[in-house]
Design a protein around this motif. Sequence first.
Motif, PDB file in Angstrom:
ATOM      1  N   ARG A  70     -74.098  19.441 -29.926  1.00 11.48           N
ATOM      2  CA  ARG A  70     -74.348  20.736 -30.553  1.00 11.48           C
ATOM      3  C   ARG A  70     -75.193  20.539 -31.804  1.00 11.48           C
ATOM      4  NH1 ARG A  70     -71.988  25.148 -29.356  1.00 11.48           N
ATOM      5  NH2 ARG A  70     -70.199  24.201 -28.304  1.00 11.48           N
ATOM      6  N   ARG A  71     -76.176  21.388 -31.990  1.00 12.65           N
ATOM      7  CA  ARG A  71     -76.971  21.358 -33.222  1.00 12.65           C
ATOM      8  C   ARG A  71     -76.153  21.972 -34.343  1.00 12.65           C
ATOM      9  NH1 ARG A  71     -82.972  20.627 -32.788  1.00 12.65           N
ATOM     10  NH2 ARG A  71     -82.605  21.068 -34.971  1.00 12.65           N
ATOM     11  N   ILE A  72     -76.085  21.298 -35.465  1.00 11.77           N
ATOM     12  CA  ILE A  72     -75.320  21.810 -36.601  1.00 11.77           C
ATOM     13  C   ILE A  72     -75.997  23.040 -37.194  1.00 11.77           C
ATOM     14  CG2 ILE A  72     -74.594  21.292 -38.974  1.00 11.77           C
ATOM     15  CD1 ILE A  72     -73.994  18.426 -38.010  1.00 11.77           C
ATOM     16  N   ASP A  73     -77.334  23.030 -37.270  1.00  4.79           N
ATOM     17  CA  ASP A  73     -78.033  24.141 -37.930  1.00  4.79           C
ATOM     18  C   ASP A  73     -77.914  25.462 -37.180  1.00  4.79           C
ATOM     19  OD1 ASP A  73     -79.681  23.310 -35.845  1.00  4.79           O
ATOM     20  OD2 ASP A  73     -81.528  23.363 -37.019  1.00  4.79           O
ATOM     21  N   THR A  74     -77.757  25.438 -35.865  1.00  6.49           N
ATOM     22  CA  THR A  74     -77.702  26.681 -35.084  1.00  6.49           C
ATOM     23  C   THR A  74     -76.370  26.872 -34.360  1.00  6.49           C
ATOM     24  OG1 THR A  74     -78.570  25.629 -33.082  1.00  6.49           O
ATOM     25  CG2 THR A  74     -80.188  26.563 -34.631  1.00  6.49           C
ATOM     26  N   SER A  75     -75.540  25.842 -34.328  1.00  2.00           N
ATOM     27  CA  SER A  75     -74.289  25.812 -33.542  1.00  2.00           C
ATOM     28  C   SER A  75     -74.549  25.910 -32.042  1.00  2.00           C
ATOM     29  CB  SER A  75     -73.323  26.937 -33.972  1.00  2.00           C
ATOM     30  OG  SER A  75     -72.955  26.767 -35.304  1.00  2.00           O
ATOM     31  N   GLN A  76     -75.787  25.762 -31.632  1.00  3.35           N
ATOM     32  CA  GLN A  76     -76.179  25.886 -30.228  1.00  3.35           C
ATOM     33  C   GLN A  76     -75.953  24.573 -29.483  1.00  3.35           C
ATOM     34  OE1 GLN A  76     -80.437  26.463 -29.764  1.00  3.35           O
ATOM     35  NE2 GLN A  76     -80.084  27.838 -28.030  1.00  3.35           N
ATOM     36  N   ALA A  77     -75.392  24.671 -28.262  1.00 11.56           N
ATOM     37  CA  ALA A  77     -75.244  23.486 -27.416  1.00 11.56           C
ATOM     38  C   ALA A  77     -76.627  22.998 -27.019  1.00 11.56           C
ATOM     39  CB  ALA A  77     -74.418  23.814 -26.185  1.00 11.56           C
ATOM     40  N   ALA A  78     -76.813  21.678 -27.085  1.00 13.68           N
ATOM     41  CA  ALA A  78     -78.118  21.088 -26.797  1.00 13.68           C
ATOM     42  C   ALA A  78     -78.077  20.131 -25.613  1.00 13.68           C
ATOM     43  CB  ALA A  78     -78.637  20.348 -28.033  1.00 13.68           C
ATOM     44  N   GLY A  79     -76.880  19.804 -25.097  1.00 14.30           N
ATOM     45  CA  GLY A  79     -76.769  18.879 -23.980  1.00 14.30           C
ATOM     46  C   GLY A  79     -75.416  18.204 -23.996  1.00 14.30           C
ATOM     47  N   PHE A  80     -75.370  17.000 -23.426  1.00 15.05           N
ATOM     48  CA  PHE A  80     -74.116  16.252 -23.416  1.00 15.05           C
ATOM     49  C   PHE A  80     -74.398  14.757 -23.416  1.00 15.05           C
ATOM     50  CE2 PHE A  80     -74.950  16.965 -18.847  1.00 15.05           C
ATOM     51  CZ  PHE A  80     -74.847  15.681 -18.343  1.00 15.05           C
ATOM     52  N   VAL A  81     -73.389  13.994 -23.823  1.00 15.25           N
ATOM     53  CA  VAL A  81     -73.378  12.545 -23.681  1.00 15.25           C
ATOM     54  C   VAL A  81     -72.041  12.183 -23.066  1.00 15.25           C
ATOM     55  CG1 VAL A  81     -74.996  12.014 -25.551  1.00 15.25           C
ATOM     56  CG2 VAL A  81     -72.552  12.190 -26.062  1.00 15.25           C
ATOM     57  N   GLN A  82     -72.017  11.080 -22.319  1.00 17.97           N
ATOM     58  CA  GLN A  82     -70.779  10.683 -21.676  1.00 17.97           C
ATOM     59  C   GLN A  82     -70.724   9.181 -21.470  1.00 17.97           C
ATOM     60  OE1 GLN A  82     -72.597  12.548 -17.614  1.00 17.97           O
ATOM     61  NE2 GLN A  82     -70.416  12.640 -17.821  1.00 17.97           N
ATOM     62  N   ALA A  83     -69.495   8.690 -21.371  1.00 16.24           N
ATOM     63  CA  ALA A  83     -69.277   7.267 -21.151  1.00 16.24           C
ATOM     64  C   ALA A  83     -68.058   7.088 -20.252  1.00 16.24           C
ATOM     65  CB  ALA A  83     -69.046   6.545 -22.478  1.00 16.24           C
ATOM     66  N   THR A  84     -68.171   6.153 -19.329  1.00 14.24           N
ATOM     67  CA  THR A  84     -67.038   5.697 -18.541  1.00 14.24           C
ATOM     68  C   THR A  84     -66.724   4.301 -19.041  1.00 14.24           C
ATOM     69  OG1 THR A  84     -67.711   7.004 -16.631  1.00 14.24           O
ATOM     70  CG2 THR A  84     -66.199   5.172 -16.223  1.00 14.24           C
ATOM     71  N   VAL A  85     -65.534   4.132 -19.594  1.00 14.36           N
ATOM     72  CA  VAL A  85     -65.170   2.880 -20.263  1.00 14.36           C
ATOM     73  C   VAL A  85     -64.118   2.141 -19.449  1.00 14.36           C
ATOM     74  CG1 VAL A  85     -64.241   1.849 -22.372  1.00 14.36           C
ATOM     75  CG2 VAL A  85     -65.670   3.909 -22.510  1.00 14.36           C
ATOM     76  N   VAL A  86     -64.401   0.860 -19.201  1.00 15.29           N
ATOM     77  CA  VAL A  86     -63.437  -0.054 -18.588  1.00 15.29           C
ATOM     78  C   VAL A  86     -63.437  -1.307 -19.456  1.00 15.29           C
ATOM     79  CG1 VAL A  86     -62.826  -1.410 -16.552  1.00 15.29           C
ATOM     80  CG2 VAL A  86     -63.862   0.857 -16.264  1.00 15.29           C
ATOM     81  N   GLY A  87     -62.300  -1.577 -20.063  1.00 17.99           N
ATOM     82  CA  GLY A  87     -62.226  -2.732 -20.958  1.00 17.99           C
ATOM     83  C   GLY A  87     -63.169  -2.569 -22.133  1.00 17.99           C
ATOM     84  N   ASP A  88     -64.026  -3.573 -22.342  1.00 16.18           N
ATOM     85  CA  ASP A  88     -64.972  -3.505 -23.461  1.00 16.18           C
ATOM     86  C   ASP A  88     -66.374  -3.110 -23.004  1.00 16.18           C
ATOM     87  OD1 ASP A  88     -65.806  -5.813 -22.158  1.00 16.18           O
ATOM     88  OD2 ASP A  88     -66.072  -6.961 -24.009  1.00 16.18           O
ATOM     89  N   ALA A  89     -66.483  -2.515 -21.812  1.00  7.81           N
ATOM     90  CA  ALA A  89     -67.788  -2.132 -21.262  1.00  7.81           C
ATOM     91  C   ALA A  89     -67.809  -0.639 -20.946  1.00  7.81           C
ATOM     92  CB  ALA A  89     -68.084  -2.928 -19.997  1.00  7.81           C
ATOM     93  N   ALA A  90     -68.986  -0.037 -21.096  1.00 13.10           N
ATOM     94  CA  ALA A  90     -69.144   1.389 -20.821  1.00 13.10           C
ATOM     95  C   ALA A  90     -70.434   1.645 -20.061  1.00 13.10           C
ATOM     96  CB  ALA A  90     -69.158   2.182 -22.120  1.00 13.10           C
ATOM     97  N   ASP A  91     -70.354   2.529 -19.079  1.00 19.10           N
ATOM     98  CA  ASP A  91     -71.539   3.125 -18.467  1.00 19.10           C
ATOM     99  C   ASP A  91     -71.794   4.412 -19.238  1.00 19.10           C
ATOM    100  OD1 ASP A  91     -72.125   1.248 -16.515  1.00 19.10           O
ATOM    101  OD2 ASP A  91     -70.896   2.216 -15.008  1.00 19.10           O
ATOM    102  N   VAL A  92     -73.002   4.587 -19.736  1.00 23.26           N
ATOM    103  CA  VAL A  92     -73.312   5.731 -20.587  1.00 23.26           C
ATOM    104  C   VAL A  92     -74.427   6.574 -19.971  1.00 23.26           C
ATOM    105  CG1 VAL A  92     -72.552   4.554 -22.686  1.00 23.26           C
ATOM    106  CG2 VAL A  92     -74.955   4.419 -22.010  1.00 23.26           C
ATOM    107  N   ALA A  93     -74.428   7.849 -20.358  1.00 21.93           N
ATOM    108  CA  ALA A  93     -75.465   8.773 -19.892  1.00 21.93           C
ATOM    109  C   ALA A  93     -75.665   9.853 -20.943  1.00 21.93           C
ATOM    110  CB  ALA A  93     -75.052   9.392 -18.557  1.00 21.93           C
ATOM    111  N   TRP A  94     -76.823  10.483 -20.880  1.00 20.24           N
ATOM    112  CA  TRP A  94     -77.142  11.582 -21.786  1.00 20.24           C
ATOM    113  C   TRP A  94     -78.037  12.570 -21.058  1.00 20.24           C
ATOM    114  CZ3 TRP A  94     -78.466   6.475 -22.610  1.00 20.24           C
ATOM    115  CH2 TRP A  94     -79.786   6.120 -22.328  1.00 20.24           C
ATOM    116  N   LEU A  95     -77.957  13.819 -21.467  1.00 21.51           N
ATOM    117  CA  LEU A  95     -78.829  14.870 -20.952  1.00 21.51           C
ATOM    118  C   LEU A  95     -79.025  15.885 -22.068  1.00 21.51           C
ATOM    119  CD1 LEU A  95     -79.050  16.579 -17.606  1.00 21.51           C
ATOM    120  CD2 LEU A  95     -78.703  18.014 -19.617  1.00 21.51           C
TER     121      LEU A  95
END
Length: 169
Positions: A70-95
């Motif tokens: 979310r943008r702080i200046d407008t409070s508008q949603a701008a996308g997402f980020v995500q992670a799947t975590v197993v142990g000390d490793a993560a698969d990450v994505a963004w849009l």
Amino acid sequence: MLQTVWTSRLLLEPLRVEHAEEMVAVLADDSLYEFTGGSAPTIEQLTARYRRQVAGSDRDDESWLNWIVRRIDTSQAAGFVQATVVGDAADVAWLVATTQQRQGVAREAAGMMLTWLASHGVSRCRAHIAPDHVASARVAEVLGLTRSGDTDDAGEEVWTGTAPFPPPD
């Protein structure tokens, strides 16, 4: 428990099912699916997806972490980020919504996620990026990830990196 985190201009808000109503408009542009395939979700599809994501993995050793950007200046949603975590490793994505692209939002949001993950014990990450997706490849490079030389079953290039990750700002 997943926490809200922020940069100087972005807020990463833990995903809630109620976000579907707002995010369906953010995800409505068909050009977002040029490299990943698929199409814009309906409100029903997105609500069901968010219910599954909020419920989390059935595996005891796996965590699903999802934030709305979310943008702080407008409070508008701008996308997402995500992670799947197993142990000390993560698969990450963004849009990032097409209206928010080319403004450093993906780099900043994904960078903040990596910083948060590292502070919670994640030392290795992977991102899966379509070979022709120049913008996502550039974000990965700025985040300190490098091409591994491997491709996944979907034909996407696997990018890898280790902590410490560059700061998001």
